[in-house]
Design an enzyme around this catalytic site. Structure first.
Site, PDB file in Angstrom:
ATOM      1  N   ASP A 236       0.843  -1.198   0.000  1.00 48.70           N
ATOM      2  CA  ASP A 236       0.000   0.000   0.000  1.00 48.70           C
ATOM      3  C   ASP A 236       0.879   1.249   0.000  1.00 48.70           C
ATOM      4  O   ASP A 236       0.383   2.368  -0.130  1.00 48.70           O
ATOM      5  CB  ASP A 236      -0.989  -0.013   1.177  1.00 48.70           C
ATOM      6  CG  ASP A 236      -0.304   0.010   2.525  1.00 48.70           C
ATOM      7  OD1 ASP A 236       0.937  -0.094   2.579  1.00 48.70           O
ATOM      8  OD2 ASP A 236      -1.020   0.153   3.546  1.00 48.70           O
ATOM      9  N   SER A 237       2.208   1.055   0.093  1.00 43.83           N
ATOM     10  CA  SER A 237       3.136   2.174  -0.115  1.00 43.83           C
ATOM     11  C   SER A 237       2.968   2.745  -1.522  1.00 43.83           C
ATOM     12  O   SER A 237       3.446   3.855  -1.799  1.00 43.83           O
ATOM     13  CB  SER A 237       4.587   1.713   0.102  1.00 43.83           C
ATOM     14  OG  SER A 237       4.847   0.538  -0.639  1.00 43.83           O
TER      15      SER A 237
ATOM     16  N   ASP B   3      -1.056  -6.241  -0.664  1.00 45.05           N
ATOM     17  CA  ASP B   3      -1.255  -5.594   0.644  1.00 45.05           C
ATOM     18  C   ASP B   3      -2.730  -5.200   0.795  1.00 45.05           C
ATOM     19  O   ASP B   3      -3.278  -4.512  -0.082  1.00 45.05           O
ATOM     20  CB  ASP B   3      -0.406  -4.318   0.659  1.00 45.05           C
ATOM     21  CG  ASP B   3       0.251  -4.061   1.985  1.00 45.05           C
ATOM     22  OD1 ASP B   3       0.026  -4.841   2.927  1.00 45.05           O
ATOM     23  OD2 ASP B   3       1.007  -3.078   2.067  1.00 45.05           O
TER      24      ASP B   3
ATOM     25  N   LYS C 106      -1.134  -9.457   2.618  1.00 42.33           N
ATOM     26  CA  LYS C 106      -0.491  -8.989   3.844  1.00 42.33           C
ATOM     27  C   LYS C 106      -1.452  -8.063   4.571  1.00 42.33           C
ATOM     28  O   LYS C 106      -2.183  -7.304   3.925  1.00 42.33           O
ATOM     29  CB  LYS C 106       0.817  -8.253   3.525  1.00 42.33           C
ATOM     30  CG  LYS C 106       1.522  -7.692   4.766  1.00 42.33           C
ATOM     31  CD  LYS C 106       2.911  -7.174   4.455  1.00 42.33           C
ATOM     32  CE  LYS C 106       2.944  -5.777   3.927  1.00 42.33           C
ATOM     33  NZ  LYS C 106       2.327  -4.750   4.796  1.00 42.33           N
TER      34      LYS C 106
ATOM     35  N   GLU D 212      -1.766  -5.497   8.319  1.00 46.88           N
ATOM     36  CA  GLU D 212      -0.987  -4.854   9.380  1.00 46.88           C
ATOM     37  C   GLU D 212      -1.629  -5.050  10.745  1.00 46.88           C
ATOM     38  O   GLU D 212      -2.848  -4.984  10.877  1.00 46.88           O
ATOM     39  CB  GLU D 212      -0.874  -3.345   9.106  1.00 46.88           C
ATOM     40  CG  GLU D 212      -0.029  -3.014   7.896  1.00 46.88           C
ATOM     41  CD  GLU D 212       0.225  -1.510   7.739  1.00 46.88           C
ATOM     42  OE1 GLU D 212      -0.167  -0.728   8.636  1.00 46.88           O
ATOM     43  OE2 GLU D 212       0.812  -1.137   6.715  1.00 46.88           O
TER      44      GLU D 212
ATOM     45  N   GLU E 188       8.739  -4.135  11.013  1.00 46.01           N
ATOM     46  CA  GLU E 188       9.161  -2.819  10.500  1.00 46.01           C
ATOM     47  C   GLU E 188       9.598  -1.902  11.638  1.00 46.01           C
ATOM     48  O   GLU E 188       8.857  -1.709  12.614  1.00 46.01           O
ATOM     49  CB  GLU E 188       8.021  -2.170   9.697  1.00 46.01           C
ATOM     50  CG  GLU E 188       8.422  -0.787   9.167  1.00 46.01           C
ATOM     51  CD  GLU E 188       7.525  -0.228   8.069  1.00 46.01           C
ATOM     52  OE1 GLU E 188       6.610  -0.932   7.606  1.00 46.01           O
ATOM     53  OE2 GLU E 188       7.751   0.937   7.678  1.00 46.01           O
TER      54      GLU E 188
END
Ligand code: KIV
Length: 294
Positions: free
Chosen positions: A53-54, A92, A122, A124, A191
Site C-alpha cells: 500500500d506504499s 497488501d 499482507k 498490518e 518494521e
C-alpha cells in the site's frame, strides 16, 4: 497458450520460503507497482514481491497509505502479476478493507487472489487483526503479518517512528508477532524495531520473518523499490539504503528530449518512416493544386 518461460528458476512457494529459513538462506523481498518494474525484479531474481500500500505514496501521490483503495491496488497488482513468473506475489490489504469483520477481510483477500492473481495477502497489526488473519487463512488465502511500525495506523503509534523502544512496547511487538504466528500466518514483516529487540523476538519465531529497519537477524529483508532506486527524492527513512539515483537519470533523459525537440534535433531520419517516391508522387497527383493564402 502461455508464452515460453524467461528462465529456468522454479516459482517460489511457501514451502520454499520455509526451507530457505531453515537453511539460513536470506529471503529477498521488494515492492513493485507496475509491469515494467515487475519484469525488472523478476529478472533480478528476488524471492517475494509485495504490491504494497506504499503505492499510495510512491506511485499515486497520496501523502499517506490511508486513502489508497482496494480497486487501485488491484489494478497495480494485476499489472505486476503479468510481469512475474518466479517470485511469490503478495498483495497488501489497504486500510479499511479488512478490519471491520472476518467476512470483510475474507472478501477482500479473495479479490486479491481472484482479480489480481496474488499468491498471498499482507495485513498490518496484531491484536484483533490476528483473528482476521486466521479467518483469511481458513478461507484458503495465505497471510503475511506486519508488526512494529504499521504505517496504516501510524497516528495511533505516535507517528512514523521506531516501535518497541521500551521493554513494555517491545513485549507488545512480541505478543503481536506470536499472535499472528499462532493465527497461521506463513510469514511476518517486522518494521522499524530496534535490532536488539528483533534478536530477542526471533528466538520465538517459527515462520520466516522479513525485516525492514529491524536489523540483520531476520530471515529476509524488504525495501520499497522507489526508495532503494531513488525514483523519488522525498522523505527517506533511516533504514533505506539507496542503490541508485533513478530520478536523476529520468530527469536527465526527459530534459535531453525536451531540448532536442525545441532545437529540432529530434526526430532524425532514423526515427522516421519512409514511402516509395512513386507512391508519394501518386498521392500528390490526386490532390488539388496548393492554395495560397492572401
Ligand atoms: O507497503 C509496503 O511497502 C510495506 C513494506 C514496507 C513492507 O508494507
Amino acid at each position: 497458450m502461455s508464452s515460453a518461460p524467461r528462465h529456468n528458476r522454479k516459482p517460489v512457494t511457501l514451502t520454499k520460503l520455509h526451507e530457505m529459513r531453515a537453511l539460513g538462506e536470506p529471503i529477498v523481498m521488494i515492492t513493485a507497482y507496475d509491469h515494467p518494474s515487475a519484469v525488472v525484479v523478476e529478472e533480478a531474481g528476488v524471492d517475494v514481491v509485495l504490491v504494497g500500500d506504499s503505492a499510495a505514496n510512491t506511485v499515486l501521490g497520496y501523502d499517506s497509505t490511508v486513502p489508497v483503495t482496494v480497486d487501485e491496488l488491484l489494478m497495480l497488482a494485476a499489472a505486476v502479476r503479468r510481469g512475474l513468473e518466479t517470485p511469490l506475489l503478495v498483495g497488501d490489504l489497504p486500510f479499511g478493507s479488512y478490519e471491520a469483520s472476518d467476512a470483510q477481510a475474507i472478501a477482500t483477500a479473495h479479490r486479491f487472489v481472484k482479480e489480481a492473481g496474488c499468491d498471498a495477502v499482507k495485513l498490518e497489526g496484531g491484536g484483533a487483526m490476528a483473528d482476521r488473519a486466521r479467518a483469511i487463512v481458513r478461507a484458503g488465502v495465505p497471510v503475511m503479518g506486519h508488526v512494529g511500525l504499521t504505517p496504516q495506523t501510524a497516528t495511533a503509534l505516535g507517528g512514523y517512528r521506531a516501535q518497541g523502544r521500551t521493554a513494555e512496547r517491545a513485549r507488545q511487538v512480541l505478543d503481536d508477532a506470536l499472535a499472528l504466528q499462532a493465527a497461521g500466518c506463513f510469514s511476518i514483516v517486522f518494521e522499524a524495531i530496534p535490532a536488539g529487540v528483533t534478536d530477542v523476538i526471533m528466538q520465538h519465531m517459527e515462520i520466516p520473518v522479513i525485516g525492514i529497519g529491524a536489523g540483520p537477524s531476520t530471515d529476509g529483508q524488504v525495501l520499497v523499490l522507489h526508495d532503494l532506486l531513488g525514483i523519488h527524492d522525498g522523505f527517506q527513512p533511516k533504514f533505506v539504503k539507496r542503490y541508485a539515483d533513478v530520478k536523476a537519470l529520468m530527469k536527465a533523459g526527459v530534459k535531453a528530449y525536451t531540448e532536442d525537440v525545441r532545437r529540432r534535433a529530434f526526430p532524425l531520419a532514423e526515427h522516421t518512416y519512409g514511402i516509395a517516391p512513386e507512391e508519394l508522387e501518386r498521392l500528390k497527383e490526386q490532390l488539388p493544386p496548393h492554395r495560397t493564402t492572401v
